[in-house]
Scaffold this motif. Structure first.
Motif, PDB file in Angstrom:
ATOM      1  N   GLN A 294       3.764  16.524  -0.509  1.00  0.00           N
ATOM      2  CA  GLN A 294       4.616  16.358   0.669  1.00  0.00           C
ATOM      3  C   GLN A 294       5.190  17.706   1.084  1.00  0.00           C
ATOM      4  N   TYR A 304      11.389   9.377  -1.858  1.00  0.00           N
ATOM      5  CA  TYR A 304      11.057   8.751  -3.142  1.00  0.00           C
ATOM      6  C   TYR A 304      12.235   7.933  -3.681  1.00  0.00           C
ATOM      7  N   TYR A 323      -3.201   5.561  -3.508  1.00  0.00           N
ATOM      8  CA  TYR A 323      -3.073   6.818  -2.747  1.00  0.00           C
ATOM      9  C   TYR A 323      -2.025   7.714  -3.426  1.00  0.00           C
ATOM     10  N   THR A 328       3.061  12.026  -7.706  1.00  0.00           N
ATOM     11  CA  THR A 328       4.505  12.235  -7.514  1.00  0.00           C
ATOM     12  C   THR A 328       5.287  10.920  -7.553  1.00  0.00           C
ATOM     13  N   GLU A 344      -6.537   7.918  -6.571  1.00  0.00           N
ATOM     14  CA  GLU A 344      -6.528   8.978  -5.562  1.00  0.00           C
ATOM     15  C   GLU A 344      -7.973   9.446  -5.364  1.00  0.00           C
ATOM     16  N   ALA A 372      -8.909   3.907  -3.094  1.00  0.00           N
ATOM     17  CA  ALA A 372      -7.942   2.863  -3.424  1.00  0.00           C
ATOM     18  C   ALA A 372      -8.595   1.489  -3.218  1.00  0.00           C
ATOM     19  N   GLU A 373      -9.457   1.399  -2.199  1.00  0.00           N
ATOM     20  CA  GLU A 373     -10.116   0.122  -1.895  1.00  0.00           C
ATOM     21  C   GLU A 373     -10.926  -0.339  -3.105  1.00  0.00           C
ATOM     22  N   ASP A 392       0.690   4.394  -0.075  1.00  0.00           N
ATOM     23  CA  ASP A 392       1.121   5.547   0.735  1.00  0.00           C
ATOM     24  C   ASP A 392      -0.137   6.145   1.364  1.00  0.00           C
TER      25      ASP A 392
HETATM   26  C1  LIG Z   1       0.037  10.410   2.463  1.00  0.00           C
HETATM   27  S1  LIG Z   1      -0.734  11.055   1.036  1.00  0.00           S
HETATM   28  C2  LIG Z   1       0.322  10.429  -0.222  1.00  0.00           C
HETATM   29  C3  LIG Z   1       0.209  11.052  -1.566  1.00  0.00           C
HETATM   30  C4  LIG Z   1       1.367  10.800  -2.535  1.00  0.00           C
HETATM   31  N1  LIG Z   1       1.770   9.422  -2.560  1.00  0.00           N
HETATM   32  C5  LIG Z   1       2.544  11.699  -2.210  1.00  0.00           C
HETATM   33  O1  LIG Z   1       3.606  11.207  -1.786  1.00  0.00           O
HETATM   34  O2  LIG Z   1       2.408  12.916  -2.385  1.00  0.00           O
HETATM   35  C6  LIG Z   1      -2.165  10.084   0.954  1.00  0.00           C
HETATM   36  C7  LIG Z   1      -3.098  10.407  -0.198  1.00  0.00           C
HETATM   37  O3  LIG Z   1      -4.177   9.479  -0.148  1.00  0.00           O
HETATM   38  C8  LIG Z   1      -5.380  10.145  -0.485  1.00  0.00           C
HETATM   39  N2  LIG Z   1      -6.456   9.298   0.068  1.00  0.00           N
HETATM   40  C9  LIG Z   1      -6.963   9.281   1.310  1.00  0.00           C
HETATM   41  N3  LIG Z   1      -7.840   8.283   1.441  1.00  0.00           N
HETATM   42  C10 LIG Z   1      -7.881   7.631   0.250  1.00  0.00           C
HETATM   43  C11 LIG Z   1      -8.575   6.493  -0.235  1.00  0.00           C
HETATM   44  N4  LIG Z   1      -9.417   5.811   0.531  1.00  0.00           N
HETATM   45  N5  LIG Z   1      -8.361   6.107  -1.491  1.00  0.00           N
HETATM   46  C12 LIG Z   1      -7.492   6.794  -2.297  1.00  0.00           C
HETATM   47  N6  LIG Z   1      -6.818   7.868  -1.887  1.00  0.00           N
HETATM   48  C13 LIG Z   1      -7.000   8.287  -0.634  1.00  0.00           C
HETATM   49  C14 LIG Z   1      -5.202  11.535   0.084  1.00  0.00           C
HETATM   50  O4  LIG Z   1      -6.031  12.460  -0.561  1.00  0.00           O
HETATM   51  C15 LIG Z   1      -3.710  11.790  -0.171  1.00  0.00           C
HETATM   52  O5  LIG Z   1      -3.523  12.379  -1.439  1.00  0.00           O
END
Ligand SMILES: C[S@@+](CC[C@H](N)C(=O)[O-])C[C@H]1O[C@@H](n2cnc3c(N)ncnc32)[C@H](O)[C@@H]1O
Length: 465
Positions: A294, A304, A323, A328, A344, A372-373, A392
Motif C-alpha cells: 500500500q 488495517y 489477494y 500485510t 496471492e 484467489a479464484e 482485497d
Molecule cells: C489491492 S492489492 C492488496 C494486497 C494486500 N491485501 C495489501 O493490502 O497490501 C491486490 C493484490 O491482489 C493480487 N492479485 C491480483 N489478481 C489476483 C488474483 N486473481 N488472485 C490472487 N491475487 C491477485 C495483486 O498482485 C495484489 O497483490
C-alpha cells in the motif's frame, strides 16, 4: 425516458471551438466539472460545482463533449487556488483544486450514489477517514525518464498525450523520494546515460522507481532499462551509494517490451539487498520491487485497523486473506486468530509474505501462490471452513466463481477491502442475494489524497450468524 436518453442520437447543441458561459452542476468520478446544455453534458477540467465559467469547446461526440475554461466568472467556496497546473494536467493530483474536506465528502458520496443507483440506500457510508497532512504521502514513485532539450529529465506525461512535463516536486510523493529521484537523474546526466525513446523504442533508462520505508527510512532504487546492459553500471551504483547513503537496495529491472507496463520480469541486484523493510502497526515487512505494498503508510495502518475491527477476532478463528500481497493483512490478523491462509498471484510477493511471517515469529500462517479464484475452490474442496474471509482485490473486483466458493465456505464474516466503489457495489449485491447482510456503515479511508481514488472497507455478515 430521461432527457439525456431523448437527446441521444440528435445533433449536439454545441460545436467544436464554440465559446459559451456555463454553470458547473456536478463533478465526475474522474474529477471533471460537468455542465449541461439542454441536458447534453460537457466535461470541463479544473471546474467545480456552482462555478460559472466561460468555456471553449474542444471536442463533441453524439452524447457528450469536452471543453476548457477560458475564464472563471465565479469561484466555488470549496476551491483551493492552484498556482501550479502541472499536477492537474498530468493527472498526478486531479483533485488538487478541491479543498480537502470536500475531497473526503466527494469520496464518501461516490459510494453512497452507487448504492442509491442499485436501491441499496439503506446501507450507510461513514465519513471518509482523512489525513492531517494530505500531501507527500506516497512511499513509492515510478517516474518516467525522457530526453527534453538534450537533457535527461524525470517527470510525467500530460494526460492522454505524449507531452512530457519535467518535474522535481511531485506533490504527493514522500519528499525524500523526490530528492533521491533528482540525485539519480543527475547521476544519469553525469554519465551520459541515454533516456528511453518510446517512438523509436531505443535508449536505456525507461523509469526510475523509488520505494522508501516510512518507519525504517530504507530506500530502494530500481532503474528500469530497455537494454539488458546498463552502461557505466559500477560507476552509477557507486555514485548513488555516495550521494544517497539511505539507499540500501539498488536493482536493475529489464523491460524490453513496447508496453505501458512499467516493470519487466527480470531483476538484477546491483547493490545491497533484494528487499527493503518497513513496518505497519508494529509488524515488519520485506518488500520486493514487484510486490504490491500500500502506497500510503499512515492511512494503511488505519485501513488495517478498520479491517481488524470488522473481523473482531477472538483468537479461535480460521481466516482466509485472499489477494494477500506480501501478507500485510494476514500478519496483522494472525496474532488474533488461530490460523490464517493467504493467496496471492505474484510469486515474489508470496516469497515476501513467507519471509515476513518468519521475520515476525508468526507461525500460524500458510501462503499459496496462484489465483484467489483457484485457491478458494481448492480450499473449499479440502473442507477448510474459514470463520472470516478478507478480500482485497484489484480494481476489477471479484470473479463470480470466487463469490460462489466464498458462499459455499459459509464464513460468518466477509471483510471486503475495495479500491473501486463500482465493483464493490456490484459484488456486494451478489453477496446480499446469497445469505449475507451489511449492518455497519461502509468505511472509506482516504489512501490517495488529491486524487479521485476511493478505498473503503465493507463488512458482510451471514444473516443466520
Ligand atoms: C489491492 S492489492 C492488496 C494486497 C494486500 N491485501 C495489501 O493490502 O497490501 C491486490 C493484490 O491482489 C493480487 N492479485 C491480483 N489478481 C489476483 C488474483 N486473481 N488472485 C490472487 N491475487 C491477485 C495483486 O498482485 C495484489 O497483490
Amino acid at each position: 425516458m430521461s432527457e439525456e436518453e431523448k437527446n441521444m442520437g440528435s445533433k449536439p447543441p454545441v460545436s467544436k471551438n464554440e465559446e459559451l458561459t456555463v454553470t458547473i452542476e456536478d463533478l465526475t468520478y474522474q474529477g471533471m466539472g460537468v455542465a449541461k446544455i439542454d441536458h447534453y453534458p460537457l466535461f470541463i477540467e479544473n471546474a467545480l460545482p456552482t462555478e460559472k465559467v466561460k468555456v471553449h469547446v474542444l471536442k463533441t461526440s453524439k452524447n457528450y463533449g469536452f471543453a476548457k475554461v477560458v475564464e472563471r466568472l465565479t469561484t466555488s467556496e470549496e476551491r483551493v487556488e492552484v498556482t501550479e497546473n502541472h499536477y492537474l494536467q498530468t493527472g498526478i493530483a486531479p483533485l488538487q483544486h478541491l479543498n480537502y474536506e470536500a475531497q473526503l465528502e466527494f469520496k464518501r458520496n461516490q459510494i453512497s450514489e452507487l448504492l442509491k443507483k442499485v436501491h441499496l440506500e439503506n446501507i450507510k457510508v461513514a465519513p471518509t477517514i482523512g489525513m492531517n497532512e494530505p500531501y507527500h504521502y506516497r512511499n513509492k514513485a515510478q517516474v518516467p525518464v525522457r530526453l527534453v532539450n538534450g537533457k535527461i529529465e524525470t517527470g510525467f506525461f500530460k494526460k492522454n498525450s505524449h507531452v512530457f512535463v519535467p518535474l522535481e516536486d511531485f506533490l504527493i510523493q514522500d519528499k525524500r523520494i523526490d530528492e533521491v529521484i533528482k540525485e539519480v537523474r543527475d547521476i544519469l546526466r553525469e554519465f551520459n546515460i541515454e533516456a528511453y525513446d518510446e517512438r523509436k523504442h531505443s535508449g536505456v533508462i525507461r523509469h526510475i522507481m523509488v520505494r522508501r520505508g516510512y518507519y525504517t527510512h530504507e530506500v530502494m532504487v530500481v532503474l528500469v532499462t530497455r537494454s539488458k546492459r546498463l552502461p557505466m553500471q559500477k560507476q552509477i551504483v557507486e555514485a548513488i551509494q555516495k550521494k544517497c547513503p539511505d539507499v540500501c537496495s539498488i536493482i536493475q529491472n529489464v523491460n524490453q517490451a513496447s508496453t505501458n507496463v512499467i516493470l519487466g520480469k527480470q531483476n538484477k541486484l546491483l547493490a545491497g539487498r533484494k528487499q527493503i523493510k518497513d513496518q505497519l502497526n508494529g509488524i515488519t515487512f520485506n518488500i520486493s520491487p514487484q510486490s504490491f505494498y500500500q502506497v500510503n503508510p499512515v492511512q494503511t495502518e488505519r485501513l488495517y485497523q478498520a479491517v481488524a475491527e470488522g473481523t473482531n477476532l477472538t483468537g479461535k478463528e480460521t481466516v482466509i486473506d485472499a489477494y494477500c500481497g506480501i501478507g500485510t493483512i494476514s500478519l496483522t490478523l494472525a496474532t488474533k486468530a488461530a490460523k490464517v491462509y493467504g493467496v496471492e498471484i505474484v510469486p515474489e510477493a508470496v516469497v515476501d509474505a513467507k519471509l515476513n511471517a518468519a521475520a515476525n515469529g508468526i507461525e500460524n500462517t500458510q501462503f499459496e501462490t496462484g489465483t484467489a479464484e483457484e485457491w478458494m475452490q481448492k480450499w473449499e474442496e479440502q473442507g477448510i471452513k474459514p470463520d472470516v474471509l478478507v478480500v482485497d482485490p484489484p480494481r476489477k473486483g471479484l470473479a463470480e466463481s470466487l463469490i460462489e466458493s466464498a458462499v459455499k465456505m459459509n464464513p460468518d464474516k466477509i471483510v471486503y477491502v475495495s479500491c473501486n466503489p463500482a465493483t464493490l457495489v456490484r459484488d456486494l449485491q451478489l453477496f446480499l442475494g446469497k445469505g449475507y447482510t451489511i449492518e455497519q456503515p461502509i468505511q472509506p479511508v482516504d489512501q490517495f489524497p488529491q486524487t479521485t481514488h476511493v478505498e473503503s472497507v465493507a463488512l458482510l455478515q451471514r444473516t443466520d450468524s
